[in-house]
Design a protein around this motif. Structure first.
Motif, PDB file in Angstrom:
ATOM      1  N   GLU A 165      -5.458  32.248  11.893  1.00 14.70           N
ATOM      2  CA  GLU A 165      -5.763  31.750  10.553  1.00 14.70           C
ATOM      3  C   GLU A 165      -7.224  31.299  10.447  1.00 14.70           C
ATOM      4  O   GLU A 165      -7.869  31.513   9.430  1.00 14.70           O
ATOM      5  N   ARG A 166      -7.753  30.680  11.502  1.00 10.63           N
ATOM      6  CA  ARG A 166      -9.139  30.228  11.493  1.00 10.63           C
ATOM      7  C   ARG A 166     -10.097  31.411  11.428  1.00 10.63           C
ATOM      8  O   ARG A 166     -11.124  31.353  10.766  1.00 10.63           O
ATOM      9  N   LEU A 167      -9.770  32.487  12.148  1.00 16.21           N
ATOM     10  CA  LEU A 167     -10.642  33.665  12.126  1.00 16.21           C
ATOM     11  C   LEU A 167     -10.709  34.307  10.751  1.00 16.21           C
ATOM     12  O   LEU A 167     -11.694  34.959  10.415  1.00 16.21           O
ATOM     13  N   MET A 168      -9.684  34.115   9.934  1.00 16.96           N
ATOM     14  CA  MET A 168      -9.671  34.682   8.589  1.00 16.96           C
ATOM     15  C   MET A 168     -10.270  33.716   7.567  1.00 16.96           C
ATOM     16  O   MET A 168      -9.926  33.730   6.397  1.00 16.96           O
ATOM     17  N   THR A 169     -11.209  32.883   8.039  1.00 19.36           N
ATOM     18  CA  THR A 169     -12.016  32.009   7.184  1.00 19.36           C
ATOM     19  C   THR A 169     -13.485  32.334   7.471  1.00 19.36           C
ATOM     20  O   THR A 169     -13.773  33.009   8.454  1.00 19.36           O
ATOM     21  N   PRO A 170     -14.406  31.823   6.658  1.00 17.01           N
ATOM     22  CA  PRO A 170     -15.819  32.073   6.955  1.00 17.01           C
ATOM     23  C   PRO A 170     -16.342  31.252   8.137  1.00 17.01           C
ATOM     24  O   PRO A 170     -17.418  31.516   8.648  1.00 17.01           O
ATOM     25  N   GLY A 171     -15.580  30.250   8.577  1.00 18.02           N
ATOM     26  CA  GLY A 171     -16.052  29.358   9.628  1.00 18.02           C
ATOM     27  C   GLY A 171     -16.815  28.198   9.032  1.00 18.02           C
ATOM     28  O   GLY A 171     -16.933  28.067   7.814  1.00 18.02           O
ATOM     29  N   ALA A 172     -17.325  27.346   9.907  1.00 16.90           N
ATOM     30  CA  ALA A 172     -18.085  26.196   9.426  1.00 16.90           C
ATOM     31  C   ALA A 172     -19.274  25.968  10.345  1.00 16.90           C
ATOM     32  O   ALA A 172     -19.095  25.882  11.547  1.00 16.90           O
ATOM     33  N   PRO A 173     -20.443  25.906   9.795  1.00 17.93           N
ATOM     34  CA  PRO A 173     -20.797  26.247   8.413  1.00 17.93           C
ATOM     35  C   PRO A 173     -20.570  27.739   8.154  1.00 17.93           C
ATOM     36  O   PRO A 173     -20.434  28.519   9.090  1.00 17.93           O
ATOM     37  N   ALA A 174     -20.540  28.101   6.904  1.00 15.28           N
ATOM     38  CA  ALA A 174     -20.196  29.479   6.528  1.00 15.28           C
ATOM     39  C   ALA A 174     -21.189  30.504   7.080  1.00 15.28           C
ATOM     40  O   ALA A 174     -20.837  31.659   7.280  1.00 15.28           O
ATOM     41  N   ASN A 175     -22.388  30.089   7.365  1.00 17.91           N
ATOM     42  CA  ASN A 175     -23.396  31.005   7.928  1.00 17.91           C
ATOM     43  C   ASN A 175     -23.637  30.704   9.412  1.00 17.91           C
ATOM     44  O   ASN A 175     -24.748  30.840   9.919  1.00 17.91           O
ATOM     45  N   TRP A 176     -22.607  30.320  10.128  1.00 17.58           N
ATOM     46  CA  TRP A 176     -22.727  29.910  11.533  1.00 17.58           C
ATOM     47  C   TRP A 176     -23.401  30.967  12.404  1.00 17.58           C
ATOM     48  O   TRP A 176     -24.117  30.634  13.331  1.00 17.58           O
ATOM     49  N   GLU A 177     -23.199  32.233  12.086  1.00 15.05           N
ATOM     50  CA  GLU A 177     -23.748  33.308  12.924  1.00 15.05           C
ATOM     51  C   GLU A 177     -25.273  33.329  12.930  1.00 15.05           C
ATOM     52  O   GLU A 177     -25.891  33.775  13.890  1.00 15.05           O
ATOM     53  N   SER A 178     -25.894  32.832  11.879  1.00 15.37           N
ATOM     54  CA  SER A 178     -27.361  32.821  11.824  1.00 15.37           C
ATOM     55  C   SER A 178     -27.957  31.531  12.392  1.00 15.37           C
ATOM     56  O   SER A 178     -29.170  31.442  12.537  1.00 15.37           O
ATOM     57  N   LEU A 179     -27.122  30.573  12.732  1.00 12.99           N
ATOM     58  CA  LEU A 179     -27.609  29.278  13.208  1.00 12.99           C
ATOM     59  C   LEU A 179     -27.569  29.130  14.724  1.00 12.99           C
ATOM     60  O   LEU A 179     -28.051  28.131  15.253  1.00 12.99           O
ATOM     61  N   ILE A 180     -26.992  30.099  15.423  1.00  8.90           N
ATOM     62  CA  ILE A 180     -26.816  29.947  16.863  1.00  8.90           C
ATOM     63  C   ILE A 180     -27.577  31.003  17.648  1.00  8.90           C
ATOM     64  O   ILE A 180     -27.978  32.035  17.108  1.00  8.90           O
ATOM     65  N   ASN A 181     -27.729  30.737  18.914  1.00  5.50           N
ATOM     66  CA  ASN A 181     -28.249  31.709  19.859  1.00  5.50           C
ATOM     67  C   ASN A 181     -27.043  32.170  20.674  1.00  5.50           C
ATOM     68  O   ASN A 181     -26.450  31.373  21.411  1.00  5.50           O
ATOM     69  N   ALA A 182     -26.660  33.426  20.551  1.00  4.81           N
ATOM     70  CA  ALA A 182     -25.444  33.919  21.193  1.00  4.81           C
ATOM     71  C   ALA A 182     -25.492  33.817  22.707  1.00  4.81           C
ATOM     72  O   ALA A 182     -24.449  33.732  23.358  1.00  4.81           O
ATOM     73  N   ALA A 183     -26.670  33.801  23.292  1.00  4.65           N
ATOM     74  CA  ALA A 183     -26.799  33.718  24.748  1.00  4.65           C
ATOM     75  C   ALA A 183     -26.883  32.281  25.252  1.00  4.65           C
ATOM     76  O   ALA A 183     -26.896  32.054  26.454  1.00  4.65           O
ATOM     77  N   ASN A 184     -26.919  31.294  24.335  1.00  5.52           N
ATOM     78  CA  ASN A 184     -27.074  29.895  24.738  1.00  5.52           C
ATOM     79  C   ASN A 184     -25.936  29.068  24.156  1.00  5.52           C
ATOM     80  O   ASN A 184     -25.971  28.691  22.986  1.00  5.52           O
ATOM     81  N   SER A 185     -24.953  28.746  24.977  1.00  5.34           N
ATOM     82  CA  SER A 185     -23.767  28.046  24.491  1.00  5.34           C
ATOM     83  C   SER A 185     -24.049  26.623  24.024  1.00  5.34           C
ATOM     84  O   SER A 185     -23.232  26.043  23.311  1.00  5.34           O
ATOM     85  N   SER A 186     -25.184  26.047  24.381  1.00  7.44           N
ATOM     86  CA  SER A 186     -25.491  24.694  23.902  1.00  7.44           C
ATOM     87  C   SER A 186     -25.769  24.677  22.395  1.00  7.44           C
ATOM     88  O   SER A 186     -25.745  23.614  21.775  1.00  7.44           O
ATOM     89  N   THR A 187     -26.008  25.828  21.784  1.00  6.83           N
ATOM     90  CA  THR A 187     -26.236  25.888  20.330  1.00  6.83           C
ATOM     91  C   THR A 187     -24.923  26.035  19.560  1.00  6.83           C
ATOM     92  O   THR A 187     -24.941  26.128  18.342  1.00  6.83           O
ATOM     93  N   TRP A 188     -23.778  26.035  20.249  1.00  4.41           N
ATOM     94  CA  TRP A 188     -22.489  26.264  19.595  1.00  4.41           C
ATOM     95  C   TRP A 188     -21.706  24.982  19.337  1.00  4.41           C
ATOM     96  O   TRP A 188     -20.565  25.034  18.868  1.00  4.41           O
ATOM     97  N   ASN A 189     -22.285  23.847  19.628  1.00  6.87           N
ATOM     98  CA  ASN A 189     -21.537  22.589  19.605  1.00  6.87           C
ATOM     99  C   ASN A 189     -20.932  22.226  18.254  1.00  6.87           C
ATOM    100  O   ASN A 189     -19.865  21.651  18.204  1.00  6.87           O
TER     101      ASN A 189
END
Length: 192
Positions: free
Chosen positions: A67-91
Protein backbone atom coordinates in the motif's frame (compact mmCIF):
# COMPACT_ATOMS: atom_id res chain seq x y z
CA UNK A 1 -35.45 20.52 75.41
CA UNK A 2 -37.68 19.87 72.49
CA UNK A 3 -35.43 21.96 70.34
CA UNK A 4 -32.36 19.92 71.34
CA UNK A 5 -33.92 16.55 70.47
CA UNK A 6 -35.04 17.85 67.12
CA UNK A 7 -31.61 19.14 66.15
CA UNK A 8 -30.03 15.85 67.28
CA UNK A 9 -32.40 13.93 64.94
CA UNK A 10 -31.57 16.26 62.06
CA UNK A 11 -27.85 15.78 62.63
CA UNK A 12 -28.33 12.02 62.75
CA UNK A 13 -30.28 12.03 59.49
CA UNK A 14 -27.64 14.19 57.82
CA UNK A 15 -24.92 11.78 58.94
CA UNK A 16 -26.86 8.82 57.53
CA UNK A 17 -27.25 10.49 54.16
CA UNK A 18 -23.56 11.42 54.15
CA UNK A 19 -22.49 7.83 54.78
CA UNK A 20 -24.95 6.60 52.13
CA UNK A 21 -23.49 9.08 49.62
CA UNK A 22 -19.96 7.88 50.32
CA UNK A 23 -20.93 4.22 49.94
CA UNK A 24 -22.79 4.97 46.70
CA UNK A 25 -19.79 6.92 45.32
CA UNK A 26 -17.40 4.10 46.21
CA UNK A 27 -19.63 1.56 44.45
CA UNK A 28 -19.87 3.71 41.31
CA UNK A 29 -16.09 4.33 41.32
CA UNK A 30 -15.37 0.61 41.74
CA UNK A 31 -17.72 -0.35 38.91
CA UNK A 32 -16.17 2.29 36.61
CA UNK A 33 -12.63 1.13 37.40
CA UNK A 34 -13.62 -2.51 36.83
CA UNK A 35 -15.11 -1.68 33.43
CA UNK A 36 -12.01 0.35 32.51
CA UNK A 37 -9.65 -2.45 33.59
CA UNK A 38 -11.68 -5.07 31.68
CA UNK A 39 -11.73 -2.92 28.52
CA UNK A 40 -7.99 -2.21 28.74
CA UNK A 41 -7.26 -5.92 29.25
CA UNK A 42 -9.29 -6.82 26.13
CA UNK A 43 -7.64 -4.14 23.98
CA UNK A 44 -4.18 -5.21 25.15
CA UNK A 45 -4.95 -8.86 24.35
CA UNK A 46 -6.31 -8.03 20.91
CA UNK A 47 -3.21 -6.02 20.05
CA UNK A 48 -0.88 -8.75 21.24
CA UNK A 49 -2.85 -11.36 19.28
CA UNK A 50 -2.91 -9.17 16.16
CA UNK A 51 0.80 -8.49 16.11
CA UNK A 52 2.12 -11.19 18.38
CA UNK A 53 3.56 -13.79 16.04
CA UNK A 54 6.22 -13.30 13.42
CA UNK A 55 3.99 -14.70 10.67
CA UNK A 56 1.23 -12.19 11.37
CA UNK A 57 3.73 -9.35 11.58
CA UNK A 58 5.26 -10.39 8.27
CA UNK A 59 1.84 -10.57 6.63
CA UNK A 60 0.97 -7.13 8.01
CA UNK A 61 4.28 -5.67 6.76
CA UNK A 62 3.65 -7.10 3.28
CA UNK A 63 0.28 -5.42 3.01
CA UNK A 64 1.53 -2.12 4.42
CA UNK A 65 4.55 -2.11 2.09
CA UNK A 66 2.40 -2.77 -0.98
CA UNK A 67 0.00 0.00 0.00
CA UNK A 68 2.87 2.40 0.78
CA UNK A 69 4.48 1.76 -2.61
CA UNK A 70 1.23 2.79 -4.29
CA UNK A 71 1.61 6.31 -2.84
CA UNK A 72 3.95 9.10 -3.97
CA UNK A 73 5.99 8.71 -0.77
CA UNK A 74 7.05 11.48 1.55
CA UNK A 75 8.08 13.98 0.50
CA UNK A 76 6.41 13.43 -2.86
CA UNK A 77 9.63 14.26 -4.71
CA UNK A 78 11.85 12.06 -2.51
CA UNK A 79 13.71 10.64 -5.52
CA UNK A 80 15.24 14.03 -6.33
CA UNK A 81 16.30 14.74 -2.74
CA UNK A 82 18.55 11.74 -2.11
CA UNK A 83 21.81 10.28 -3.27
CA UNK A 84 21.06 6.66 -4.19
CA UNK A 85 24.61 5.57 -3.36
CA UNK A 86 24.63 7.24 0.09
CA UNK A 87 22.18 5.77 2.60
CA UNK A 88 22.74 8.63 5.07
CA UNK A 89 20.60 10.82 2.76
CA UNK A 90 17.59 8.48 3.20
CA UNK A 91 16.82 9.22 6.84
CA UNK A 92 13.76 11.38 6.42
CA UNK A 93 12.00 9.84 3.42
CA UNK A 94 9.22 7.35 2.95
CA UNK A 95 9.42 5.48 -0.33
CA UNK A 96 6.41 5.47 -2.63
CA UNK A 97 6.33 4.88 -6.36
CA UNK A 98 3.26 6.62 -7.79
CA UNK A 99 3.20 10.01 -9.45
CA UNK A 100 0.36 11.40 -7.30
CA UNK A 101 -1.92 10.45 -4.40
CA UNK A 102 -4.69 7.99 -5.35
CA UNK A 103 -3.00 7.33 -8.68
CA UNK A 104 -2.02 3.95 -10.09
CA UNK A 105 0.56 5.49 -12.43
CA UNK A 106 4.07 4.57 -11.33
CA UNK A 107 6.88 7.11 -11.71
CA UNK A 108 9.73 5.70 -13.77
CA UNK A 109 12.22 7.98 -12.00
CA UNK A 110 11.11 6.72 -8.56
CA UNK A 111 11.40 3.08 -9.65
CA UNK A 112 14.88 3.57 -11.07
CA UNK A 113 15.96 5.48 -7.95
CA UNK A 114 14.70 2.68 -5.70
CA UNK A 115 16.45 0.13 -7.91
CA UNK A 116 19.71 2.04 -7.56
CA UNK A 117 19.24 2.29 -3.79
CA UNK A 118 18.43 -1.38 -3.25
CA UNK A 119 20.78 -2.92 -5.78
CA UNK A 120 23.86 -0.73 -5.14
CA UNK A 121 25.31 -3.00 -2.43
CA UNK A 122 24.07 -5.14 0.45
CA UNK A 123 24.44 -2.44 3.10
CA UNK A 124 22.33 -0.07 1.01
CA UNK A 125 19.72 -2.80 0.51
CA UNK A 126 19.52 -3.17 4.30
CA UNK A 127 19.21 0.62 4.66
CA UNK A 128 16.18 0.71 2.32
CA UNK A 129 14.12 -1.37 4.76
CA UNK A 130 13.53 1.43 7.32
CA UNK A 131 12.63 3.87 4.52
CA UNK A 132 10.07 1.30 3.36
CA UNK A 133 8.80 0.64 6.89
CA UNK A 134 9.72 -3.05 7.10
CA UNK A 135 12.10 -5.25 9.04
CA UNK A 136 12.11 -8.34 6.84
CA UNK A 137 13.68 -8.83 3.42
CA UNK A 138 11.69 -7.78 0.36
CA UNK A 139 11.46 -8.44 -3.34
CA UNK A 140 9.43 -6.24 -5.68
CA UNK A 141 8.71 -7.10 -9.28
CA UNK A 142 6.99 -4.92 -11.85
CA UNK A 143 6.05 -6.93 -14.92
CA UNK A 144 4.22 -6.14 -18.10
CA UNK A 145 4.34 -7.01 -21.79
CA UNK A 146 7.72 -5.30 -22.31
CA UNK A 147 8.68 -4.63 -18.67
CA UNK A 148 10.46 -6.84 -16.18
CA UNK A 149 11.84 -4.91 -13.20
CA UNK A 150 13.22 -6.57 -10.06
CA UNK A 151 14.04 -4.66 -6.88
CA UNK A 152 15.46 -6.20 -3.72
CA UNK A 153 16.57 -9.75 -3.02
CA UNK A 154 14.87 -12.71 -4.68
CA UNK A 155 13.64 -15.14 -2.00
CA UNK A 156 14.21 -18.11 -4.33
CA UNK A 157 17.92 -17.33 -4.41
CA UNK A 158 18.22 -17.06 -0.61
CA UNK A 159 16.35 -20.20 0.56
CA UNK A 160 13.37 -18.32 1.97
CA UNK A 161 11.44 -20.30 4.57
CA UNK A 162 8.48 -17.94 4.82
CA UNK A 163 7.19 -15.33 2.41
CA UNK A 164 4.04 -13.34 1.88
CA UNK A 165 3.09 -11.85 -1.47
CA UNK A 166 0.75 -8.99 -2.30
CA UNK A 167 -0.18 -8.17 -5.89
CA UNK A 168 -1.70 -5.05 -7.39
CA UNK A 169 -2.21 -3.54 -10.84
CA UNK A 170 -0.67 -0.27 -11.98
CA UNK A 171 0.51 1.64 -15.05
CA UNK A 172 4.21 2.06 -15.87
CA UNK A 173 4.84 4.44 -18.74
CA UNK A 174 1.77 3.72 -20.87
CA UNK A 175 1.74 0.00 -20.17
CA UNK A 176 -0.40 -1.85 -17.62
CA UNK A 177 1.77 -3.79 -15.18
CA UNK A 178 1.50 -6.20 -12.28
CA UNK A 179 3.29 -5.08 -9.14
CA UNK A 180 4.17 -8.00 -6.89
CA UNK A 181 5.54 -7.30 -3.42
CA UNK A 182 7.06 -10.18 -1.45
CA UNK A 183 8.23 -9.90 2.14
CA UNK A 184 10.27 -12.91 3.18
CA UNK A 185 12.73 -14.44 5.62
CA UNK A 186 15.01 -17.45 5.63
CA UNK A 187 14.82 -17.68 9.43
CA UNK A 188 12.24 -19.79 11.25
CA UNK A 189 9.38 -17.70 12.64
CA UNK A 190 6.69 -18.47 15.16
CA UNK A 191 3.39 -19.43 13.61
CA UNK A 192 0.37 -19.44 15.89
Amino acid sequence: MVGNSQSWKQKRIKAQFWSFDIIFAIVIFTVAMTILAYTWYNIDNQLSLSYGSGAETMQFETQVLAERLMTPGAPANWESLINAANSSTWNYISIGLTTAPNSSTISEQKVYTLMAMANYNNSNYQATKPAMGIGYDYYITITGKNINIEIGENPAEHNALTSYVYKTRAVFGNEPVLVKVAVWTNEPIAIS
